[in-house]
Design a protein around this motif. Structure first.
Motif, PDB file in Angstrom:
ATOM      1  N   ASN A  93     -23.056  -6.562  30.856  1.00  0.00           N
ATOM      2  CA  ASN A  93     -23.713  -6.114  29.342  1.00  0.00           C
ATOM      3  C   ASN A  93     -25.167  -6.506  29.268  1.00  0.00           C
ATOM      4  O   ASN A  93     -25.694  -7.132  30.179  1.00  0.00           O
ATOM      5  N   GLY A  94     -25.787  -6.091  28.278  1.00  0.00           N
ATOM      6  CA  GLY A  94     -27.012  -6.371  27.952  1.00  0.00           C
ATOM      7  C   GLY A  94     -27.394  -7.664  27.708  1.00  0.00           C
ATOM      8  O   GLY A  94     -26.539  -8.584  27.406  1.00  0.00           O
ATOM      9  N   ASN A  95     -28.842  -8.124  27.632  1.00  0.00           N
ATOM     10  CA  ASN A  95     -28.972  -9.609  27.225  1.00  0.00           C
ATOM     11  C   ASN A  95     -28.569 -10.165  26.254  1.00  0.00           C
ATOM     12  O   ASN A  95     -28.133 -11.366  26.263  1.00  0.00           O
ATOM     13  N   SER A  96     -28.652  -9.607  25.413  1.00  0.00           N
ATOM     14  CA  SER A  96     -28.165 -10.426  23.820  1.00  0.00           C
ATOM     15  C   SER A  96     -26.515 -10.632  23.794  1.00  0.00           C
ATOM     16  O   SER A  96     -26.274 -11.571  23.674  1.00  0.00           O
ATOM     17  N   VAL A  97     -25.944  -9.618  24.387  1.00  0.00           N
ATOM     18  CA  VAL A  97     -24.474  -9.653  24.619  1.00  0.00           C
ATOM     19  C   VAL A  97     -24.112 -10.979  25.657  1.00  0.00           C
ATOM     20  O   VAL A  97     -23.216 -11.674  25.304  1.00  0.00           O
ATOM     21  N   THR A  98     -24.698 -10.822  26.961  1.00  0.00           N
ATOM     22  CA  THR A  98     -24.662 -11.789  27.618  1.00  0.00           C
ATOM     23  C   THR A  98     -24.898 -13.182  27.356  1.00  0.00           C
ATOM     24  O   THR A  98     -24.152 -14.370  27.615  1.00  0.00           O
ATOM     25  N   SER A  99     -26.045 -13.222  26.528  1.00  0.00           N
ATOM     26  CA  SER A  99     -26.407 -14.475  25.929  1.00  0.00           C
ATOM     27  C   SER A  99     -25.439 -15.258  24.901  1.00  0.00           C
ATOM     28  O   SER A  99     -25.014 -16.404  25.073  1.00  0.00           O
ATOM     29  N   HIS A 100     -24.639 -14.363  24.199  1.00  0.00           N
ATOM     30  CA  HIS A 100     -23.552 -14.791  23.259  1.00  0.00           C
ATOM     31  C   HIS A 100     -22.409 -15.310  24.270  1.00  0.00           C
ATOM     32  O   HIS A 100     -21.842 -16.288  24.161  1.00  0.00           O
ATOM     33  N   PHE A 101     -22.129 -14.504  25.335  1.00  0.00           N
ATOM     34  CA  PHE A 101     -20.971 -15.095  26.142  1.00  0.00           C
ATOM     35  C   PHE A 101     -21.124 -16.287  26.780  1.00  0.00           C
ATOM     36  O   PHE A 101     -20.399 -17.335  27.089  1.00  0.00           O
ATOM     37  N   ILE A 114     -17.143 -13.572  19.143  1.00  0.00           N
ATOM     38  CA  ILE A 114     -17.198 -12.564  18.368  1.00  0.00           C
ATOM     39  C   ILE A 114     -18.438 -11.957  17.983  1.00  0.00           C
ATOM     40  O   ILE A 114     -18.507 -10.820  17.835  1.00  0.00           O
ATOM     41  N   SER A 115     -19.409 -12.771  18.283  1.00  0.00           N
ATOM     42  CA  SER A 115     -20.724 -12.242  17.893  1.00  0.00           C
ATOM     43  C   SER A 115     -21.271 -11.092  19.122  1.00  0.00           C
ATOM     44  O   SER A 115     -21.921 -10.536  18.917  1.00  0.00           O
ATOM     45  N   ALA A 116     -20.773 -11.620  20.256  1.00  0.00           N
ATOM     46  CA  ALA A 116     -20.963 -10.750  21.563  1.00  0.00           C
ATOM     47  C   ALA A 116     -20.432  -9.556  21.197  1.00  0.00           C
ATOM     48  O   ALA A 116     -21.034  -8.396  21.369  1.00  0.00           O
ATOM     49  N   VAL A 117     -18.982  -9.300  20.651  1.00  0.00           N
ATOM     50  CA  VAL A 117     -18.450  -7.964  20.365  1.00  0.00           C
ATOM     51  C   VAL A 117     -19.436  -7.519  18.969  1.00  0.00           C
ATOM     52  O   VAL A 117     -19.648  -6.073  19.452  1.00  0.00           O
ATOM     53  N   CYS A 126     -12.337 -11.326  23.934  1.00  0.00           N
ATOM     54  CA  CYS A 126     -13.501 -10.504  23.314  1.00  0.00           C
ATOM     55  C   CYS A 126     -14.552 -10.029  24.627  1.00  0.00           C
ATOM     56  O   CYS A 126     -14.769  -8.790  24.624  1.00  0.00           O
ATOM     57  N   SER A 127     -14.272 -10.763  25.841  1.00  0.00           N
ATOM     58  CA  SER A 127     -14.838 -10.220  27.121  1.00  0.00           C
ATOM     59  C   SER A 127     -13.973  -8.874  27.402  1.00  0.00           C
ATOM     60  O   SER A 127     -14.701  -7.884  27.763  1.00  0.00           O
ATOM     61  N   ALA A 128     -12.755  -8.811  27.285  1.00  0.00           N
ATOM     62  CA  ALA A 128     -11.818  -7.637  27.612  1.00  0.00           C
ATOM     63  C   ALA A 128     -12.279  -6.423  26.765  1.00  0.00           C
ATOM     64  O   ALA A 128     -12.370  -5.481  27.341  1.00  0.00           O
ATOM     65  N   PHE A 129     -12.184  -6.931  25.390  1.00  0.00           N
ATOM     66  CA  PHE A 129     -12.843  -5.647  24.581  1.00  0.00           C
ATOM     67  C   PHE A 129     -13.897  -5.167  25.022  1.00  0.00           C
ATOM     68  O   PHE A 129     -14.377  -3.927  24.846  1.00  0.00           O
ATOM     69  N   CYS A 130     -14.979  -5.980  24.995  1.00  0.00           N
ATOM     70  CA  CYS A 130     -16.379  -5.313  25.408  1.00  0.00           C
ATOM     71  C   CYS A 130     -16.047  -4.785  26.695  1.00  0.00           C
ATOM     72  O   CYS A 130     -16.962  -3.588  26.884  1.00  0.00           O
ATOM     73  N   ASN A 131     -15.515  -5.221  27.671  1.00  0.00           N
ATOM     74  CA  ASN A 131     -15.071  -4.393  28.984  1.00  0.00           C
ATOM     75  C   ASN A 131     -14.613  -3.114  28.904  1.00  0.00           C
ATOM     76  O   ASN A 131     -15.125  -1.785  29.267  1.00  0.00           O
ATOM     77  N   LEU A 183     -14.802  -1.266  25.722  1.00  0.00           N
ATOM     78  CA  LEU A 183     -15.803  -0.399  24.946  1.00  0.00           C
ATOM     79  C   LEU A 183     -16.783   0.195  25.982  1.00  0.00           C
ATOM     80  O   LEU A 183     -17.324   1.363  25.854  1.00  0.00           O
ATOM     81  N   LYS A 184     -17.351  -0.671  26.988  1.00  0.00           N
ATOM     82  CA  LYS A 184     -18.228  -0.188  27.974  1.00  0.00           C
ATOM     83  C   LYS A 184     -17.692   0.896  28.668  1.00  0.00           C
ATOM     84  O   LYS A 184     -18.492   2.187  29.055  1.00  0.00           O
ATOM     85  N   ALA A 185     -16.419   0.561  29.152  1.00  0.00           N
ATOM     86  CA  ALA A 185     -15.892   2.022  30.181  1.00  0.00           C
ATOM     87  C   ALA A 185     -15.624   3.320  29.283  1.00  0.00           C
ATOM     88  O   ALA A 185     -15.512   4.174  29.695  1.00  0.00           O
ATOM     89  N   LYS A 186     -15.082   2.994  27.956  1.00  0.00           N
ATOM     90  CA  LYS A 186     -14.685   3.967  27.251  1.00  0.00           C
ATOM     91  C   LYS A 186     -16.224   4.919  26.967  1.00  0.00           C
ATOM     92  O   LYS A 186     -16.020   6.356  26.863  1.00  0.00           O
ATOM     93  N   THR A 187     -17.123   4.108  26.403  1.00  0.00           N
ATOM     94  CA  THR A 187     -18.305   5.018  26.216  1.00  0.00           C
ATOM     95  C   THR A 187     -18.904   5.573  27.490  1.00  0.00           C
ATOM     96  O   THR A 187     -19.468   6.701  27.400  1.00  0.00           O
ATOM     97  N   SER A 188     -18.817   4.963  28.540  1.00  0.00           N
ATOM     98  CA  SER A 188     -19.226   5.781  29.776  1.00  0.00           C
ATOM     99  C   SER A 188     -18.301   6.982  30.130  1.00  0.00           C
ATOM    100  O   SER A 188     -18.914   7.633  30.552  1.00  0.00           O
ATOM    101  N   GLU A 189     -17.033   6.821  29.870  1.00  0.00           N
ATOM    102  CA  GLU A 189     -16.360   8.039  29.968  1.00  0.00           C
ATOM    103  C   GLU A 189     -16.622   9.116  29.009  1.00  0.00           C
ATOM    104  O   GLU A 189     -16.547  10.369  29.589  1.00  0.00           O
ATOM    105  N   SER A 190     -16.976   8.824  27.769  1.00  0.00           N
ATOM    106  CA  SER A 190     -17.509   9.741  26.846  1.00  0.00           C
ATOM    107  C   SER A 190     -18.619  10.388  27.295  1.00  0.00           C
ATOM    108  O   SER A 190     -18.968  11.815  26.612  1.00  0.00           O
ATOM    109  N   LEU A 191     -19.369   9.914  28.177  1.00  0.00           N
ATOM    110  CA  LEU A 191     -20.856  10.514  28.532  1.00  0.00           C
ATOM    111  C   LEU A 191     -20.571  11.450  29.705  1.00  0.00           C
ATOM    112  O   LEU A 191     -21.428  12.191  29.972  1.00  0.00           O
ATOM    113  N   HIS A 192     -19.228  11.633  30.066  1.00  0.00           N
ATOM    114  CA  HIS A 192     -19.000  12.288  31.400  1.00  0.00           C
ATOM    115  C   HIS A 192     -17.970  13.799  30.926  1.00  0.00           C
ATOM    116  O   HIS A 192     -17.425  13.613  30.042  1.00  0.00           O
TER     117      HIS A 192
END
Length: 288
Positions: free
Chosen positions: A166-174, A197-200, A272-277, A279-288
């Motif tokens: 994840n990006g710096n801001s999300v990683t910082s929260h985690f 929850i702030s990371a999400v 929250c970690s699982a949900f972020c993972n 969301l990242k996977a789903k948005t990546s799928e939507s680009l293909h």
């Protein structure tokens, strides 16, 4: 394979989980990991750092007079290691039964973070440390650069993925959530949950291209983009509501405020970690 004494029922197959304790097997095992991964690395860059690291141990960890700090290794004329060296002081501290269990973990964390390690050296140390912690049934594992009271391998992998992808801001929260959860002297479960929850919230805003300020609106936008099941959206909105209601985590403390436990904070970090993972996977799928 179980040993003879275990098969015969003389010694237990598994010892009790070591949460706020450390038996001799675990203490010696962890020291042996340091021996293999750090102290024995002659000719390696780690070895050349040890005199400098000794001064940091003296100044910051032991809080002893710096002018009394010897070299890390000191040898006599016959090339035998003497007792007048930083290594011996560290060894006596680490293996002494007067040293508390959490001080041993503090020392390992301090050393790991002070040494400038390559990625290969970091991975080797973490794999070996976690192997020893698992073997001796300790309730801690090394995640990122910290020892955390999480013993399930799937949970560790979930959190590590969230930290790495994840990006710096999300990683910082985690990272902050992990730090508050894993503080062995004064854990702050309430603020750990808040950081999780702030990371999400941060990731959802980012993935929704910052088009909306409200968390619920960001989730609606992501639901449209990624086509995930509405039940997932509702579930996470309810979880978000748990942290945001009148007695919730994100508000000032009152007599009616929630007082979360370790289990609550751990659940939120992993979820929250699982949900972020996800969301990242789903948005990546939507680009293909």
């Amino acid at each position: 394979m179980a040993l003879f004494s275990q098969r015969m029922g003389i010694t237990p197959l598994e010892k009790a989980i070591q949460l706020e304790s450390m038996d001799q097997d675990l203490r010696y095992g962890l020291w042996n990991v340091l021996q293999v991964c750090f102290w024995d690395q002659r000719g390696n860059d780690i070895y050349s750092q040890l005199d400098g690291v000794a001064k940091k141990i003296w100044f910051t960890f032991f809080k002893l007079p710096l002018d009394q700090c010897p070299n890390f290794f000191t040898y006599d004329m016959f090339d035998d290691l003497t007792d007048n060296c930083a290594f011996s002081v560290c060894r006596n501290f680490f293996l002494s039964h007067n040293t508390k269990w959490y001080q041993v973990y503090d020392f390992i964390e301090f050393l790991y973070n002070e040494l400038k390690l390559t990625d290969i050296e970091k991975n080797k140390a973490i794999v070996f440390l976690n192997h020893m912690l698992e073997r001796e049934n300790a309730a801690y594992r090394f995640v990122g650069s910290q020892l955390v009271a999480i013993s399930d391998e799937n949970e560790i992998n979930t959190i590590e993925t969230a930290l790495e992808e994840n990006g710096n801001s999300v990683t910082s929260h985690f990272k902050r959530a992990l730090s508050l959860l894993s503080d062995r002297k004064s854990p702050d479960y309430r603020n750990s949950i808040k950081e999780s929850i702030s990371a999400v919230e941060c990731l959802c805003s980012s993935l929704a291209s910052g088009k909306t300020k409200k968390f619920s609106d960001a989730l609606t936008e992501l639901e449209r983009m990624c086509s995930f099941h509405p039940a997932l959206k509702r579930a996470f909105l309810q979880l978000y509501g748990y942290t945001s209601d009148s007695g919730g985590i994100r508000h000032a403390l009152t007599d009616e405020s929630e007082h979360p436990s370790y289990a609550d904070a751990k659940f939120m970090l992993v979820t929250c970690s699982a949900f972020c993972n996800f969301l990242k996977a789903k948005t990546s799928e939507s680009l293909h």
